[in-house]
Structure formats: structure tokens, C-alpha cells
Design a protein around this motif. Structure first.
Motif, PDB file in Angstrom:
ATOM      1  N   PHE A 223      14.293 -10.356   5.908  1.00  0.00           N
ATOM      2  CA  PHE A 223      14.547  -9.849   7.259  1.00  0.00           C
ATOM      3  C   PHE A 223      15.896  -9.137   7.324  1.00  0.00           C
ATOM      4  CE2 PHE A 223      16.202 -11.042  11.631  1.00  0.00           C
ATOM      5  CZ  PHE A 223      15.588  -9.975  12.269  1.00  0.00           C
ATOM      6  N   ASN A 224      16.917  -9.774   6.749  1.00  0.00           N
ATOM      7  CA  ASN A 224      18.249  -9.156   6.773  1.00  0.00           C
ATOM      8  C   ASN A 224      18.296  -7.882   5.930  1.00  0.00           C
ATOM      9  OD1 ASN A 224      19.324 -11.067   8.499  1.00  0.00           O
ATOM     10  ND2 ASN A 224      19.988 -12.422   6.846  1.00  0.00           N
ATOM     11  N   LEU A 225      17.570  -7.881   4.826  1.00  0.00           N
ATOM     12  CA  LEU A 225      17.485  -6.664   4.009  1.00  0.00           C
ATOM     13  C   LEU A 225      16.857  -5.535   4.827  1.00  0.00           C
ATOM     14  CD1 LEU A 225      17.726  -5.200   1.270  1.00  0.00           C
ATOM     15  CD2 LEU A 225      15.472  -6.140   0.680  1.00  0.00           C
ATOM     16  N   GLY A 226      15.813  -5.878   5.565  1.00  0.00           N
ATOM     17  CA  GLY A 226      15.186  -4.881   6.435  1.00  0.00           C
ATOM     18  C   GLY A 226      16.161  -4.340   7.467  1.00  0.00           C
ATOM     19  N   LYS A 227      16.992  -5.220   8.012  1.00  0.00           N
ATOM     20  CA  LYS A 227      17.970  -4.769   9.016  1.00  0.00           C
ATOM     21  C   LYS A 227      18.999  -3.814   8.417  1.00  0.00           C
ATOM     22  CE  LYS A 227      19.270  -8.784  10.809  1.00  0.00           C
ATOM     23  NZ  LYS A 227      19.983  -9.691  11.752  1.00  0.00           N
ATOM     24  N   VAL A 228      19.397  -4.083   7.171  1.00  0.00           N
ATOM     25  CA  VAL A 228      20.350  -3.172   6.520  1.00  0.00           C
ATOM     26  C   VAL A 228      19.714  -1.796   6.348  1.00  0.00           C
ATOM     27  CG1 VAL A 228      21.696  -2.699   4.444  1.00  0.00           C
ATOM     28  CG2 VAL A 228      21.560  -5.030   5.317  1.00  0.00           C
ATOM     29  N   TYR A 229      18.495  -1.773   5.818  1.00  0.00           N
ATOM     30  CA  TYR A 229      17.811  -0.486   5.635  1.00  0.00           C
ATOM     31  C   TYR A 229      17.601   0.216   6.979  1.00  0.00           C
ATOM     32  CZ  TYR A 229      16.767  -1.281   0.679  1.00  0.00           C
ATOM     33  OH  TYR A 229      16.860  -1.459  -0.682  1.00  0.00           O
ATOM     34  N   PHE A 230      17.295  -0.562   8.004  1.00  0.00           N
ATOM     35  CA  PHE A 230      17.128   0.008   9.350  1.00  0.00           C
ATOM     36  C   PHE A 230      18.437   0.636   9.821  1.00  0.00           C
ATOM     37  CE2 PHE A 230      16.994  -0.055  13.948  1.00  0.00           C
ATOM     38  CZ  PHE A 230      15.685   0.284  14.253  1.00  0.00           C
ATOM     39  N   GLN A 231      19.538  -0.070   9.549  1.00  0.00           N
ATOM     40  CA  GLN A 231      20.855   0.402   9.982  1.00  0.00           C
ATOM     41  C   GLN A 231      21.209   1.741   9.340  1.00  0.00           C
ATOM     42  OE1 GLN A 231      22.716  -1.348  12.153  1.00  0.00           O
ATOM     43  NE2 GLN A 231      24.653  -0.233  12.083  1.00  0.00           N
ATOM     44  N   ILE A 232      20.804   1.913   8.080  1.00  0.00           N
ATOM     45  CA  ILE A 232      21.149   3.163   7.383  1.00  0.00           C
ATOM     46  C   ILE A 232      19.988   4.164   7.442  1.00  0.00           C
ATOM     47  CG2 ILE A 232      22.826   2.032   5.878  1.00  0.00           C
ATOM     48  CD1 ILE A 232      20.776   1.994   3.649  1.00  0.00           C
ATOM     49  N   THR A 233      19.045   3.901   8.350  1.00  0.00           N
ATOM     50  CA  THR A 233      17.900   4.777   8.669  1.00  0.00           C
ATOM     51  C   THR A 233      16.956   5.018   7.493  1.00  0.00           C
ATOM     52  OG1 THR A 233      19.041   6.879   8.249  1.00  0.00           O
ATOM     53  CG2 THR A 233      19.263   5.932  10.471  1.00  0.00           C
ATOM     54  N   GLU A 234      16.916   4.094   6.557  1.00  0.00           N
ATOM     55  CA  GLU A 234      15.892   4.165   5.500  1.00  0.00           C
ATOM     56  C   GLU A 234      14.691   3.351   5.994  1.00  0.00           C
ATOM     57  OE1 GLU A 234      16.900   3.632   1.426  1.00  0.00           O
ATOM     58  OE2 GLU A 234      18.951   4.380   1.683  1.00  0.00           O
ATOM     59  N   TYR A 235      13.928   3.974   6.884  1.00  0.00           N
ATOM     60  CA  TYR A 235      12.931   3.228   7.643  1.00  0.00           C
ATOM     61  C   TYR A 235      11.763   2.721   6.793  1.00  0.00           C
ATOM     62  CZ  TYR A 235      15.498   4.932  11.676  1.00  0.00           C
ATOM     63  OH  TYR A 235      16.485   5.199  12.585  1.00  0.00           O
ATOM     64  N   GLN A 236      11.362   3.466   5.784  1.00  0.00           N
ATOM     65  CA  GLN A 236      10.244   3.005   4.971  1.00  0.00           C
ATOM     66  C   GLN A 236      10.604   1.721   4.222  1.00  0.00           C
ATOM     67  OE1 GLN A 236       7.110   3.817   5.060  1.00  0.00           O
ATOM     68  NE2 GLN A 236       6.709   2.200   3.561  1.00  0.00           N
ATOM     69  N   LYS A 237      11.813   1.686   3.659  1.00  0.00           N
ATOM     70  CA  LYS A 237      12.251   0.468   2.972  1.00  0.00           C
ATOM     71  C   LYS A 237      12.433  -0.677   3.970  1.00  0.00           C
ATOM     72  CE  LYS A 237      14.482   2.707  -0.972  1.00  0.00           C
ATOM     73  NZ  LYS A 237      15.753   2.948  -1.704  1.00  0.00           N
ATOM     74  N   ALA A 238      12.881  -0.328   5.165  1.00  0.00           N
ATOM     75  CA  ALA A 238      13.013  -1.348   6.212  1.00  0.00           C
ATOM     76  C   ALA A 238      11.646  -1.925   6.558  1.00  0.00           C
ATOM     77  CB  ALA A 238      13.665  -0.745   7.452  1.00  0.00           C
ATOM     78  N   VAL A 239      10.665  -1.033   6.708  1.00  0.00           N
ATOM     79  CA  VAL A 239       9.298  -1.471   7.030  1.00  0.00           C
ATOM     80  C   VAL A 239       8.774  -2.415   5.953  1.00  0.00           C
ATOM     81  CG1 VAL A 239       6.898  -0.661   7.115  1.00  0.00           C
ATOM     82  CG2 VAL A 239       8.650   0.468   8.500  1.00  0.00           C
ATOM     83  N   GLU A 240       8.975  -2.065   4.702  1.00  0.00           N
ATOM     84  CA  GLU A 240       8.479  -2.900   3.597  1.00  0.00           C
ATOM     85  C   GLU A 240       9.110  -4.289   3.635  1.00  0.00           C
ATOM     86  OE1 GLU A 240       9.370  -0.595   0.159  1.00  0.00           O
ATOM     87  OE2 GLU A 240       7.874   0.961   0.619  1.00  0.00           O
ATOM     88  N   ALA A 241      10.411  -4.337   3.896  1.00  0.00           N
ATOM     89  CA  ALA A 241      11.099  -5.635   3.954  1.00  0.00           C
ATOM     90  C   ALA A 241      10.620  -6.456   5.151  1.00  0.00           C
ATOM     91  CB  ALA A 241      12.608  -5.424   4.022  1.00  0.00           C
ATOM     92  N   PHE A 242      10.491  -5.808   6.303  1.00  0.00           N
ATOM     93  CA  PHE A 242      10.042  -6.529   7.505  1.00  0.00           C
ATOM     94  C   PHE A 242       8.609  -7.036   7.335  1.00  0.00           C
ATOM     95  CE2 PHE A 242      13.185  -3.733   9.962  1.00  0.00           C
ATOM     96  CZ  PHE A 242      14.145  -4.733   9.988  1.00  0.00           C
ATOM     97  N   GLU A 243       7.758  -6.214   6.745  1.00  0.00           N
ATOM     98  CA  GLU A 243       6.361  -6.627   6.551  1.00  0.00           C
ATOM     99  C   GLU A 243       6.268  -7.860   5.660  1.00  0.00           C
ATOM    100  OE1 GLU A 243       3.836  -2.460   7.087  1.00  0.00           O
ATOM    101  OE2 GLU A 243       4.553  -3.038   5.093  1.00  0.00           O
TER     102      GLU A 243
END
Length: 499
Positions: free
Chosen positions: A310-330
Motif C-alpha cells: 500500500f505504501n509503495l503504491g502511495k509513493v508511485y502515486f505521489q510521483i505520478t507513476e500511476y500504472q505502478k501505483a495501480v499494480e501495488a494497490f491491486e
């Protein structure tokens, strides 16, 4: 001769079971409430005649329960007409009965381990009917109710266990855990504190729980003191040090927290939790590359760390790497489907990728968990309006938002626009009226007037609209206009009564 006779009589009396106190047959079952028929069944070996005879004999001796037999003297037990070896046979029967109870208890433990808590409780109930003060069974009952979330029932059994053995470390710890689950942290803290001195050995988990409870009861200074005391005495307890670092992090003492995590890393470089916590430190200090690196190191050791994902997803979200964020959140949601925060981030990430249908689907999953979350209902309503122009669904969301926060004027304005898109003029007029009322409450007369005028534009036959516009005009000192509106209101009401 007289002395010899006296001695003979004394010896004879001592040998007579009726004249001396004989130890009971089996003290282990002195509290057993099971009916004596259980023993009779074992002895009779399915012979109905023998069963009746033995039942009558036990009845004649006054034996109705197993504890009657267990507490009897050897003399009375020997008098039971079984064989020439009545005592030996009775002991054998009690051994069989003992094994039966042991097998039941073993079965209850296995059912509990396998998560079959109702079956565990059924077996324990059967055992307690026979041995109501069996500490192990009572404790097992408490544990099974705890595991299925019935904390009050669990506590009721643990209190019985405490009465039987007041200084039991495990009972006190279990009671603390129940109170913790009920968010009754002060009571949990008291029982933890009482348990710690009774621990058979140093128990770092108990101290950690105590420190965490101090935090939950807002005794921050004492919590820090407890952590320091433990680590001064046992500096190599890296799990405690890691928890201390997390505590410092929660208190925004980021530099101190990082120091603790780095000490842990030296002694336990593969400790996944510390790697994840270091990731948190770097995330909080906007060192996103280092945060990502540490999160991935932790996940390489254990890919199922749901909070780390979840936290990894938030980091990717913060730096606008949304696909990687999506993968982590999923992945995080796969491990924890009830993580509402992860669902919200995922919904927004999908939206930022223009995957609107996936975003809406995820928002709906969130609302199944937290249907009264105002912000999520509003976000979804705005997506329905601006992204997919699904005004019917937007209507439902805005109505929900107004129920949750009836004082926000922008909600009414949005709903009015939605109704206009749906060509629901009467509904739009009614919402305008509510908006006007809200403005009147706040003495916002100009906006109240505009709302009532819009309501009448949408529905000129709205008598209440004319009346409230008259009141508003009067407050604005537009008396002529107020008179016109009150006249219109009266005419409309008259026509309503006299069509």
C-alpha cells in the motif's frame, strides 16, 4: 492378657473400614458432575440386565454422579458386586472414562486450531457438564470465543479461569487481549501490567503490548520510558527496537526513528519489517527513490506485506507513476480486500489514467465498506457528472451527500444542475427551495432570493416559492415586490383549494 485383648480390639477397629477415614477412590473426579450411568454403561458392556443390576446397586449406595463414586472410600467401593477384583475394575473403568475425556479435549483443541470454533464450543460444553472446573477446558472456551470475535463471552470464561487460578499469566494476558479488542485500553493496560511480573520468563511481547497501550491511552512519555528501559536491559531485541522506531515515527521523531531502524538493520539485515519502516522514513522525507528501494527489498523477502504494498503504491502515486501505483494497490487489496484507503487511491489512480469504468467500479467497492463516506460519495458524483455524464447515478450520489452534509450549498447547486439535465423541473424547483431555506437560515438574503426566483422559474405554480420570495423581498425592503409575491401565493393556494 487384658493388654493383649485391648491391643487386638484396637487393631481390629483400625482394619474395619467403617471406623477409620479412608482416602477417596479417585480424587481426580471428585468434582465430576457426569451421571453415574456413564460408569454403569462402561461396566455393563451393553448387557441390559447387568446395567439394571449395577444401576440399582449404585442407587442403593447413593451414587447418582461420577463424583459420588470418585469420593467414596475404598471400603464402600470394594462392596460393589462386580468381581473378586472390584477395586481394580473400577479403576480400569475410570481410566477408560479418563481417556474418553482426554480424547474429547484433544478433539476440541484440533477443532479450535482448524478454525471450527462452534464445534470447539460444543465439545467444551460437553466436557464442562462433566467437569465444570476444568481449567484447561474453560481456557479453551475463552480462546475459541475470542477467535470468533465474541469478546464478552470470552471474558466470562476467562473470569472463571481467573477465579480458579488467580495468578495465571496466560489468563491475564488473554483478558488484556479481549479488552484491547474492545478498545477498552485502560483495562487492557491494567491486566498486561498485572501479567508481566507473573511471566515465567522475560516476555518482550508483553512489554511491547504494554508500551503500545500506553500510546493508545496517550501516555506518550511513559511509553518512551518503557521502550528505553527494555532496550537498555536487552539491547539485542531487534523486534522491540523496531517497534520503538515505529513509535518514534508516529511521534514525528523521524531522525530518531531512522537511527533505531538502522541499528536493527545491522543486527538483522533481512528483517523485512525494518526495511519497510525505513521505506516509510524515506517516504516521509520525500526521498522517494530510497523509499521505493527499501519497500522492494522488504517485498523481495515477503511479497505479501500488504501495508508495504500500500505504501509503495502511495509513493508511485505521489510521483505520478500511476500504472505502478495501480499494480501495488491491486496486490495490496488482494491481500486485504477491506483496505478502504487502498481502494480510494486505486480509484483515483484509475481516474488519472482515464480508466473511468474501473475507477467507478472501485469507488463502489469502497462504498460497500463505508457507505456514509461523504468525500467518496461526492467524488463519485462528480465523476458521474463530468466524466461519463451519467446524471441518474449522479443524482443518487448528490442526494446521499446532502443527507450526510445538509448545510453545504454547493451540493444543492450541483443537484439542481443534474435535475435540469434530466429535465426534472419540479425536482429541481424543490431543491432550489431547500437551497433558499438554507440561505435564509444564514441571512444570506441575496442568494436566498436567487434560489427562490430559480425555483419559481422552474415551477411557476409553486405557492410556497412565491410566499418565501415575498418574505425574502420584505427583508430586503422591497415591499412592493413582496406584496406581489404574497398575492400570487394566496391566489395559487386558493386555486388549489377551489379548483
Amino acid at each position: 492378657m487384658w493388654i493383649i485383648c485391648c491391643l487386638y480390639l484396637k487393631i481390629h477397629k483400625c482394619l474395619n473400614y467403617e471406623y477409620i477415614t479412608i482416602p477417596m477412590l479417585c480424587s481426580k473426579y471428585s468434582d465430576c458432575e457426569a451421571p453415574i450411568s456413564i460408569i454403569t454403561e462402561i461396566l455393563s458392556k451393553n448387557d441390559p440386565i447387568k446395567f439394571v443390576n449395577l444401576s440399582n446397586e449404585f442407587k442403593a449406595l447413593g451414587f447418582t454422579k461420577v463424583n459420588d463414586l470418585a469420593q467414596t472410600t475404598f471400603g464402600r467401593a470394594s462392596s460393589i458386586k462386580l468381581t473378586d477384583y472390584s477395586l481394580r475394575l473400577l479403576y480400569k473403568v475410570l481410566e477408560i472414562y479418563d481417556k474418553h475425556l482426554d480424547d474429547l479435549q484433544t478433539s476440541a483443541k484440533l477443532e479450535n486450531q482448524n478454525g471450527n470454533f462452534i464445534r470447539t464450543q460444543q465439545i467444551c460444553e460437553e466436557l464442562l457438564q462433566q467437569k465444570p472446573n476444568d481449567l484447561n477446558v474453560i481456557t479453551l472456551m475463552g480462546e475459541s470465543f475470542f477467535k470468533c470475535g465474541n469478546y464478552e463471552k470470552s471474558l466470562s470464561f476467562l473470569r472463571k479461569a481467573q477465579n480458579l487460578k488467580p495468578n495465571s499469566f496466560h489468563t491475564l494476558i488473554n483478558m488484556a487481549c479481549n479488552y484491547w479488542k474492545q478498545s477498552r485500553y485502560d483495562l487492557a493496560k491494567l491486566f498486561i501490567l498485572e501479567a508481566i511480573p507473573k511471566s515465567p520468563c522475560f516476555n518482550d511481547s508483553s512489554w511491547i503490548y504494554y508500551a503500545e497501550l500506553l500510546v493508545k491511552t496517550n501516555d506518550i512519555a511513559k511509553a518512551e520510558f518503557v521502550y528505553n528501559q527494555i532496550l537498555n536491559a536487552y539491547p539485542d531485541l531487534y523486534t522491540v527496537r523496531n517497534n520503538y522506531g515505529k513509535f518514534l515515527l508516529s511521534q514525528k521523531k523521524i531522525i530518531n526513528a531512522k537511527q533505531q531502524f538502522e541499528i536493527v538493520q545491522k543486527s538483522a539485515p533481512e528483517f523485512q519489517e525494518t526495511l519497510s519502516n525505513l521505506g516509510d522514513v524515506y517516504f516521509l522525507t520525500d526521498k522517494f527513490d530510497e523509499a521505493i528501494l527499501n519497500y522492494h527489498k522488504a517485498l523481495d523477502i515477503n511479497p505479501n506485506l500488504k501495508i508495504t504494498l500500500f505504501n509503495l503504491g502511495k509513493v508511485y502515486f505521489q510521483i505520478t507513476e500511476y500504472q505502478k501505483a495501480v499494480e501495488a494497490f491491486e496486490k495490496s487489496i488482494e491481500l486485504d480486500p477491506k483496505n478502504a484507503s487502498a481502494l480510494r487511491y486505486l480509484a483515483v489512480a484509475y481516474c488519472n489514467q482515464d480508466k473511468i469504468s474501473m475507477s467507478i467500479k472501485t469507488y463502489k467497492k469502497y462504498l460497500k465498506l463505508l457507505p456514509d463516506d461523504f468525500d467518496i460519495n461526492l467524488e463519485l458524483a462528480l465523476i458521474y457528472v463530468h466524466n461519463v455524464e451519467n446524471f441518474q447515478e449522479a443524482e443518487n450520489c448528490f442526494i446521499k451527500c446532502i443527507k450526510l452534509n445538509p448545510k453545504r450549498q454547493d451540493l444543492y447547486k450541483n443537484l439542481i444542475e443534474v435535475y435540469q439535465q434530466l429535465n426534472k423541473r419540479i425536482d429541481a424547483s424543490n431543491i432550489c427551495m431547500k437551497l433558499g431555506d438554507l440561505c435564509l437560515e444564514k441571512s444570506d438574503l441575496e442568494n436566498a432570493r436567487n434560489a427562490f426566483i430559480t425555483a419559481l422559474f422552474l415551477n411557476p405554480e409553486n405557492a410556497d416559492g412565491h410566499y418565501k420570495l415575498s418574505v425574502t423581498m420584505n427583508k430586503l425592503n422591497h415591499n412592493d415586490l413582496a406584496l406581489i409575491r404574497i398575492t400570487n401565493a394566496k391566489e395559487l393556494k386558493y386555486r388549489l383549494v377551489h379548483p
